[in-house]
Design an enzyme around this catalytic site. Sequence first.
Site, short mmCIF file in Angstrom:
data_model
loop_
_atom_site.label_atom_id
_atom_site.label_comp_id
_atom_site.label_asym_id
_atom_site.label_seq_id
_atom_site.Cartn_x
_atom_site.Cartn_y
_atom_site.Cartn_z
N CYS A 17 -25.91 -32.42 -34.23
CA CYS A 17 -25.76 -33.82 -33.83
C CYS A 17 -26.21 -34.72 -34.97
O CYS A 17 -26.82 -34.27 -35.93
CB CYS A 17 -26.61 -34.10 -32.59
SG CYS A 17 -26.32 -32.95 -31.22
N ARG A 36 -20.86 -34.93 -37.76
CA ARG A 36 -21.83 -33.95 -37.26
C ARG A 36 -21.70 -33.72 -35.76
O ARG A 36 -22.33 -32.81 -35.21
CB ARG A 36 -23.26 -34.44 -37.56
CG ARG A 36 -23.56 -34.64 -39.02
CD ARG A 36 -24.97 -35.12 -39.21
NE ARG A 36 -25.92 -34.09 -38.87
CZ ARG A 36 -26.43 -33.20 -39.72
NH1 ARG A 36 -26.06 -33.22 -40.97
NH2 ARG A 36 -27.28 -32.30 -39.33
N TRP A 62 -23.00 -33.31 -30.54
CA TRP A 62 -22.20 -32.09 -30.42
C TRP A 62 -22.91 -31.27 -29.35
O TRP A 62 -24.04 -30.82 -29.54
CB TRP A 62 -22.15 -31.33 -31.75
CG TRP A 62 -21.20 -30.17 -31.72
CD1 TRP A 62 -19.87 -30.17 -32.01
CD2 TRP A 62 -21.53 -28.81 -31.39
NE1 TRP A 62 -19.35 -28.91 -31.88
CE2 TRP A 62 -20.35 -28.05 -31.50
CE3 TRP A 62 -22.70 -28.15 -31.01
CZ2 TRP A 62 -20.30 -26.68 -31.25
CZ3 TRP A 62 -22.66 -26.80 -30.75
CH2 TRP A 62 -21.48 -26.08 -30.87
N ASN A 100 -31.73 -33.44 -32.07
CA ASN A 100 -30.76 -32.50 -32.62
C ASN A 100 -31.42 -31.14 -32.62
O ASN A 100 -32.51 -30.98 -33.16
CB ASN A 100 -30.37 -32.91 -34.06
CG ASN A 100 -29.41 -31.92 -34.71
OD1 ASN A 100 -28.80 -31.11 -34.05
ND2 ASN A 100 -29.29 -32.02 -36.03
N GLY A 101 -30.76 -30.14 -32.02
CA GLY A 101 -31.34 -28.80 -31.98
C GLY A 101 -31.28 -28.21 -30.59
O GLY A 101 -30.61 -28.71 -29.69
N GLU A 135 -9.46 -17.77 -45.93
CA GLU A 135 -9.77 -19.20 -45.94
C GLU A 135 -8.57 -20.03 -45.52
O GLU A 135 -8.70 -21.01 -44.77
CB GLU A 135 -10.26 -19.61 -47.34
CG GLU A 135 -10.54 -21.08 -47.52
CD GLU A 135 -11.63 -21.63 -46.63
OE1 GLU A 135 -11.74 -22.87 -46.55
OE2 GLU A 135 -12.37 -20.85 -46.00
N LYS A 137 -8.55 -22.55 -42.24
CA LYS A 137 -8.21 -23.97 -42.30
C LYS A 137 -7.17 -24.32 -41.24
O LYS A 137 -7.26 -25.36 -40.58
CB LYS A 137 -7.68 -24.34 -43.69
CG LYS A 137 -8.74 -24.44 -44.74
CD LYS A 137 -9.66 -25.61 -44.51
CE LYS A 137 -11.06 -25.36 -45.00
NZ LYS A 137 -11.84 -24.38 -44.29
N GLU A 139 -8.76 -24.26 -37.79
CA GLU A 139 -9.75 -25.32 -37.58
C GLU A 139 -9.12 -26.66 -37.22
O GLU A 139 -9.61 -27.35 -36.32
CB GLU A 139 -10.58 -25.53 -38.86
CG GLU A 139 -11.65 -24.50 -39.10
CD GLU A 139 -12.43 -24.80 -40.37
OE1 GLU A 139 -13.66 -24.74 -40.32
OE2 GLU A 139 -11.79 -25.07 -41.41
N HIS A 197 -1.20 -1.16 -41.39
CA HIS A 197 -2.17 -0.54 -40.49
C HIS A 197 -2.38 -1.37 -39.22
O HIS A 197 -3.45 -1.32 -38.62
CB HIS A 197 -3.50 -0.31 -41.20
CG HIS A 197 -3.39 0.65 -42.35
ND1 HIS A 197 -3.46 2.02 -42.19
CD2 HIS A 197 -3.18 0.43 -43.67
CE1 HIS A 197 -3.32 2.60 -43.36
NE2 HIS A 197 -3.15 1.66 -44.29
N LYS A 211 -19.71 -30.49 -38.58
CA LYS A 211 -19.79 -30.16 -40.00
C LYS A 211 -20.95 -29.24 -40.32
O LYS A 211 -20.80 -28.24 -41.00
CB LYS A 211 -19.90 -31.46 -40.81
CG LYS A 211 -19.91 -31.26 -42.31
CD LYS A 211 -18.57 -30.78 -42.81
CE LYS A 211 -18.51 -30.69 -44.31
NZ LYS A 211 -17.24 -30.10 -44.76
#
Length: 614
Positions: free
Chosen positions: A2, A27, A74, A100-101, A487, A491, A494, A510, A609
Amino acid sequence: MCGIVGYLGEREAYPILIKGLKRLEYRGYDSSGVAIHNNKSIDLFKCKGKVADLEQHVGNSSTTGGVGIGHTRWATHGEPNDVNAHPHFSQSENLVMIHNGIIENYDVIKKQLVSRGYNFKSDTDTEVFVNLIEDIQKSANLKLGEAVRIALKKVVGAYAITIIDKSNPNILIAAKKSSPLVVGVGKGEFFIASDATPIVEYTKNVVYLEDGQIVILKKGKDLKVVNIEDVQQTPYVQELDLQLEELEKGGYDHFMLKEIYEQPRSINDSLRGRLDVRKGAVTLGGIKDYEQKFTNAQRLIIVACGTSWHAGLVGEYLFEELARIPVEVEYASEFRYRNPIVNENDIVLAISQSGETADTLAALELAKGKGATILGICNVVGSTISRLTDAGSYTHAGPEIGVASTKAFTAQVTLLTLMALKIGRKKGTILESRFRLIISALDSIPNQVEQLLETCNDQVKYIADQFKDSRNFLYLGRGVNFPVALEGALKLKEISYIHAEGYPAAEMKHGPIALIDEEMPMVVIATKDASYEKVVSNIQEAKARKGIVIAVVTEGDTQVKEIADYTIEIPATNDLLVPLLATIPLQLLSYHIAVMRGCNVDQPRNLAKSVTVE
């Protein structure tokens, strides 16, 4: 994860809080709120949604006051809604707090407080926390700062908190453990935030709080810091190296696009002062005192999460190829839970954009406890990882606001390349002629990235339009380009919410080959390197099964062009440096697909983030 912002001073707090929350919205953005002391009472406004929704909710209401706190959330405990949004009042509404936490023992504390007559309106651990502080304050008739300190000794978990007291409009208290908190020191005023972005507009002087520290801010007084044992601390005030214009979009539609286009500069800034092609030298001042330990290391363990983990995988290829050091790349989130074998001859290297990633910090603490040398690569000066590690290097990528990391990845890979070259040369595991060739190629990368951005964007945008409605993607790469495939897939997942898988090209037979049909686009990194012919074979196998192939190829390639459906050319470079170029069109592809699908590119759903909780 947050965002926290606070103000104490003579200005009106509300505009500062709102502007700060907008800067911190990367955030967390499922709800937000502010609380402002008007010298008589506390005005609280909060609602589900983004900061813009909060502004609309506040409307023309009175927001007068020079003391206030704000929060963008968040969600961890409790779904995103108006009630669970921060700030949270204590039962008496004398205290109001943002957090936050995660408080891991909140349920036990909540039951104790319920037995003492407390009622709860929300599902959050934060409301439990603020009522615990109030209960301690009332029971022992303590000042707020002392009540906060005692409460912190009773909670288990991670926190960054900021709290104001209705009975005292001239005080603001904050504390942290495992979640970042920065105090800005102005002339007769103080600012608090999760990072420096809301502060830089008002002051360059900041204090980064350490774990277990409590800061007591009073109007007309100097900043006071104590630890959880009530021992007064001497705050270290440092100057921010951050420019306000770096926090704006600069004419781009999204921060992500801006940050993609900033990569020529961010890579160059990561090289500046460290690479001297004329002298044939690589200089890394941050790890200078640990070069011998690096050289003698029996093993390098890289710990990271998400995009930084992919950068670490590229680093594995670089260190093993150039420095001949055995490398293990670990998810930091798993590393601490499997009783890993770590000893004093190991080097543990943490990679994190923010320098605050909770899992990575926990992995470092574990490694430190086992006697390993711990090093860091991060982007944020003064971050927790930079303070915890024995040594390390900053990427100098500049602020990255878009939730989906782009320039941080290439900056991290650049720094890992420099480290591998430096240690390889010191160990004598790389020929001088090869060393010179690689550093010359590395020096050209910023210009090549700039050239690539100029030439490929329109083509990538056209390809994105063809596949914006696809439901699945497969990304393939071989060797050092396998992490690039991972990566690229990340992306796309996301920001466009399309399912995508990254695989080593050699593993296609495979299992993944079963997925290939005319509905399944396959992105293949097929640059001219030692495994080129093998990757061409993979493409032919896909085409034989009616697969659709989008190939990233070396400029001038003709063989792949004849068989792939679409090709994107990148400049030729040394094989080990291809990830720095091949990742660019994959970033653009995910960006354009997401925009075409109407997705929120900078603030994708369910993501934040900086992951500061487990």
